[in-house]
Design a protein around this motif. Structure first.
Motif, mmCIF file in Angstrom:
data_model
loop_
_atom_site.group_PDB
_atom_site.id
_atom_site.type_symbol
_atom_site.label_atom_id
_atom_site.label_comp_id
_atom_site.label_asym_id
_atom_site.label_seq_id
_atom_site.Cartn_x
_atom_site.Cartn_y
_atom_site.Cartn_z
ATOM 1 N N HIS A 26 0.858 -1.186 0.000
ATOM 2 C CA HIS A 26 0.000 0.000 0.000
ATOM 3 C C HIS A 26 0.892 1.233 0.000
ATOM 4 N N ALA A 27 0.292 2.371 -0.270
ATOM 5 C CA ALA A 27 1.032 3.636 -0.246
ATOM 6 C C ALA A 27 1.663 3.856 1.122
ATOM 7 N N ALA A 28 1.000 3.401 2.183
ATOM 8 C CA ALA A 28 1.548 3.561 3.535
ATOM 9 C C ALA A 28 2.863 2.798 3.689
ATOM 10 N N ASP A 29 2.995 1.662 3.007
ATOM 11 C CA ASP A 29 4.246 0.900 3.069
ATOM 12 C C ASP A 29 5.390 1.716 2.466
ATOM 13 N N LEU A 30 5.155 2.298 1.297
ATOM 14 C CA LEU A 30 6.191 3.104 0.648
ATOM 15 C C LEU A 30 6.506 4.350 1.466
ATOM 16 N N ALA A 31 5.487 4.958 2.045
ATOM 17 C CA ALA A 31 5.711 6.142 2.890
ATOM 18 C C ALA A 31 6.574 5.778 4.096
ATOM 19 N N HIS A 32 6.328 4.611 4.684
ATOM 20 C CA HIS A 32 7.135 4.168 5.826
ATOM 21 C C HIS A 32 8.598 3.986 5.416
ATOM 22 N N LEU A 33 8.814 3.375 4.260
ATOM 23 C CA LEU A 33 10.182 3.158 3.785
ATOM 24 C C LEU A 33 10.887 4.490 3.542
ATOM 25 N N GLU A 34 10.200 5.428 2.928
ATOM 26 C CA GLU A 34 10.775 6.750 2.691
ATOM 27 C C GLU A 34 11.132 7.441 4.002
ATOM 28 N N GLN A 35 10.244 7.339 4.990
ATOM 29 C CA GLN A 35 10.485 7.952 6.301
ATOM 30 C C GLN A 35 11.677 7.296 6.995
ATOM 31 N N ILE A 72 6.488 -4.741 -1.078
ATOM 32 C CA ILE A 72 6.623 -3.893 -2.268
ATOM 33 C C ILE A 72 6.049 -4.661 -3.445
ATOM 34 N N ASP A 73 5.778 -3.980 -4.511
ATOM 35 C CA ASP A 73 5.167 -4.610 -5.681
ATOM 36 C C ASP A 73 6.199 -5.167 -6.648
ATOM 37 N N GLY A 74 7.214 -5.826 -6.130
ATOM 38 C CA GLY A 74 8.169 -6.524 -6.975
ATOM 39 C C GLY A 74 9.551 -5.900 -7.016
ATOM 40 N N PRO A 75 10.482 -6.616 -7.607
ATOM 41 C CA PRO A 75 11.871 -6.152 -7.694
ATOM 42 C C PRO A 75 12.025 -4.832 -8.448
ATOM 43 N N ASP A 76 11.145 -4.571 -9.422
ATOM 44 C CA ASP A 76 11.233 -3.307 -10.157
ATOM 45 C C ASP A 76 11.005 -2.119 -9.228
ATOM 46 N N VAL A 77 10.091 -2.267 -8.289
ATOM 47 C CA VAL A 77 9.833 -1.206 -7.315
ATOM 48 C C VAL A 77 11.051 -1.018 -6.424
ATOM 49 N N ALA A 78 11.718 -2.109 -6.071
ATOM 50 C CA ALA A 78 12.938 -2.014 -5.256
ATOM 51 C C ALA A 78 14.014 -1.225 -5.983
ATOM 52 N N ARG A 79 14.171 -1.486 -7.272
ATOM 53 C CA ARG A 79 15.167 -0.735 -8.043
ATOM 54 C C ARG A 79 14.803 0.747 -8.130
ATOM 55 N N ARG A 80 13.524 1.031 -8.303
ATOM 56 C CA ARG A 80 13.081 2.434 -8.354
ATOM 57 C C ARG A 80 13.296 3.121 -7.011
ATOM 58 N N LEU A 81 12.975 2.413 -5.922
ATOM 59 C CA LEU A 81 13.220 2.964 -4.582
ATOM 60 C C LEU A 81 14.702 3.246 -4.386
ATOM 61 N N SER A 82 15.530 2.312 -4.823
ATOM 62 C CA SER A 82 16.974 2.476 -4.703
ATOM 63 C C SER A 82 17.428 3.764 -5.378
ATOM 64 N N ARG A 83 16.934 3.976 -6.564
ATOM 65 C CA ARG A 83 17.304 5.176 -7.320
ATOM 66 C C ARG A 83 16.727 6.440 -6.672
#
Length: 113
Positions: A26-35, A72-83
């Motif tokens: 969910h968006a909350a998961d990505l927000a938590h990672l960013e925080q 996360i929604d897959g390895p592609d999202v992990a690469r995008r987060l990394s960048r």
């Protein structure tokens, strides 16, 4: 929809994706990672593969060993987060986890006793 339909990826909105027993991210998961990245230093990511039970997850580990895990929604999202977050991301199956993560978890367990 029954349990076996979920495992086989059948049912509304599945479009051929393999089903798991876990919810998606969910968006909350990505927000938590960013925080987490914004409030800690030396963060690295470790991508865990999707299984029959859980979706793909990422474990973020800070320099002091503190860690968090989110879907996360897959390895592609992990690469995008990394960048986007400027953190290195590794495949947990290949590299394993850093010792500092285990040390931090051990200290947390010791502090609860």
């Amino acid at each position: 929809m029954g349990l076996f339909d979920r495992l086989r990826g059948r049912g509304p909105g599945r479009r051929g994706r393999r089903g798991t027993l876990d919810r998606g991210s969910h968006a909350a998961d990505l927000a938590h990672l960013e925080q987490f990245v914004a409030t800690r230093r030396g963060v690295e990511g470790y991508v865990e593969p999707r299984t029959a039970v859980t979706e793909t997850t990422i474990v973020l580990v800070a320099a002091d060993g503190e860690w968090t895990r989110r879907r996360i929604d897959g390895p592609d999202v992990a690469r995008r987060l990394s960048r986007d977050l400027a953190v290195p991301v590794y495949d947990a199956q290949v590299t394993g986890y850093p010792q500092r993560m285990r040390d931090w978890s051990s200290r947390q367990t010791d502090n609860r006793l």
